[in-house]
Design a protein around this motif. Structure first.
Motif, PDB file in Angstrom:
ATOM      1  N   LYS A  84       0.827  -1.203   0.000  1.00 46.63           N
ATOM      2  CA  LYS A  84       0.000   0.000   0.000  1.00 46.63           C
ATOM      3  C   LYS A  84       0.866   1.261   0.000  1.00 46.63           C
ATOM      4  O   LYS A  84       0.547   2.240  -0.681  1.00 46.63           O
ATOM      5  CB  LYS A  84      -0.945   0.002   1.207  1.00 46.63           C
ATOM      6  CG  LYS A  84      -2.072  -1.016   1.100  1.00 46.63           C
ATOM      7  CD  LYS A  84      -3.002  -0.949   2.308  1.00 46.63           C
ATOM      8  CE  LYS A  84      -4.163  -1.915   2.174  1.00 46.63           C
ATOM      9  NZ  LYS A  84      -5.091  -1.831   3.319  1.00 46.63           N
ATOM     10  N   GLY A  85       1.957   1.225   0.757  1.00 50.30           N
ATOM     11  CA  GLY A  85       2.869   2.364   0.754  1.00 50.30           C
ATOM     12  C   GLY A  85       3.526   2.554  -0.590  1.00 50.30           C
ATOM     13  O   GLY A  85       3.671   3.684  -1.082  1.00 50.30           O
ATOM     14  N   ALA A  86       3.927   1.450  -1.223  1.00 48.78           N
ATOM     15  CA  ALA A  86       4.570   1.522  -2.536  1.00 48.78           C
ATOM     16  C   ALA A  86       3.607   2.049  -3.591  1.00 48.78           C
ATOM     17  O   ALA A  86       3.986   2.865  -4.441  1.00 48.78           O
ATOM     18  CB  ALA A  86       5.095   0.143  -2.924  1.00 48.78           C
ATOM     19  N   LYS A  87       2.361   1.590  -3.537  1.00 46.16           N
ATOM     20  CA  LYS A  87       1.359   2.054  -4.504  1.00 46.16           C
ATOM     21  C   LYS A  87       1.090   3.552  -4.353  1.00 46.16           C
ATOM     22  O   LYS A  87       0.808   4.243  -5.334  1.00 46.16           O
ATOM     23  CB  LYS A  87       0.051   1.274  -4.317  1.00 46.16           C
ATOM     24  CG  LYS A  87       0.114  -0.160  -4.800  1.00 46.16           C
ATOM     25  CD  LYS A  87       0.065  -0.268  -6.318  1.00 46.16           C
ATOM     26  CE  LYS A  87      -1.318   0.014  -6.847  1.00 46.16           C
ATOM     27  NZ  LYS A  87      -1.389  -0.176  -8.326  1.00 46.16           N
ATOM     28  N   ALA A  88       1.184   4.052  -3.128  1.00 47.02           N
ATOM     29  CA  ALA A  88       0.923   5.471  -2.877  1.00 47.02           C
ATOM     30  C   ALA A  88       2.119   6.346  -3.248  1.00 47.02           C
ATOM     31  O   ALA A  88       1.988   7.562  -3.360  1.00 47.02           O
ATOM     32  CB  ALA A  88       0.561   5.685  -1.414  1.00 47.02           C
TER      33      ALA A  88
END
Length: 231
Positions: A84-88
């Motif tokens: 989720k952090g990478a996608k953001a």
């Protein structure tokens, strides 16, 4: 562009309370962690992945210490929080890091970035200082592992964006949540990971005795920095 995803969604079960709020020389541990990456001129963006109930808390904390970091909701598993952090994030290179490692040297971050640029996937690690034994559930030693071929994983780890997202999407689809190490997932889905020799000062706070050590190491690092400035 280089982004850092810092995971801060754990429950600190072994510590007994939210270890990321523990004091390190007057500032919360998570603040010290983020500060180390702001010192690296190559880092363009910092994303912190945390529990939903802690989002406002960390937003206020980073605002108080004038830190520019995007806060996103993590998941129940580390894999989900990193994903989720990478996608953001917006980086074409993404570094992943444990929120509880607040002493990461800037030179190590820079070495990791250079290696990711060359190899596509890399991790920091240190050689063991004691003999590593292999045993299964019965706790009967099967064999000793040679020190010159074994490594103790650290973070930060780094990956080209496409490599990281592809591997993590596959792991989530396969519901492979047992990994505690990002490089393991990337390697499992077909990508070679290069080791960058780390630093023993880059420790992770897991139990309360670790916090005592981290405070002392931070103090010594400050003394060394001050001495270097005077010289």
């Amino acid at each position: 562009m280089i982004s850092v995803v810092i995971t801060a969604a754990g429950n600190s079960t072994r510590f007994g309370e939210n270890k990321l709020l523990s004091d390190i020389a007057g500032k919360p541990l998570i603040v010290r962690t983020v500060e180390q990456f702001t010192k690296c001129s190559k880092v363009d963006e910092i994303v912190v992945s945390t529990r939903k109930q802690d989002i406002v808390l960390y937003q206020e904390l980073f605002r108080r210490y004038h830190l520019n970091a995007l806060i996103v909701e993590g998941g129940n598993e580390r894999i989900e929080s990193v994903y989720k952090g990478a996608k953001a994030s917006n980086g074409n290179i993404i570094l992943t890091h444990d929120g509880a490692r607040s002493l990461t040297p800037v030179w190590l971050i820079e070495n990791l970035i250079k290696t990711v640029e060359e190899y596509g996937a890399a991790m920091t690690a240190v050689p063991p200082t004691a003999t590593i034994k292999y045993a299964e559930d019965d706790l009967i030693i099967q064999k000793s592992l040679a020190r010159n071929t074994t490594w103790i994983a650290q973070t930060p780890q780094g990956f080209r964006r496409a490599i990281l997202l592809s591997a993590f999407e596959s792991a989530i689809n396969d519901q492979y949540f047992v990994a505690t190490d990002d490089s393991e997932i990337v390697a499992m889905y077909g990508h070679k990971v290069k080791i960058v020799v780390g630093d023993f000062v880059n420790m992770k706070v897991t139990v309360k005795s670790d916090l005592v050590i981290a405070k002392e190491l931070f103090s010594q690092m400050q003394v060394c920095t001050a001495s270097s400035s005077i010289a």
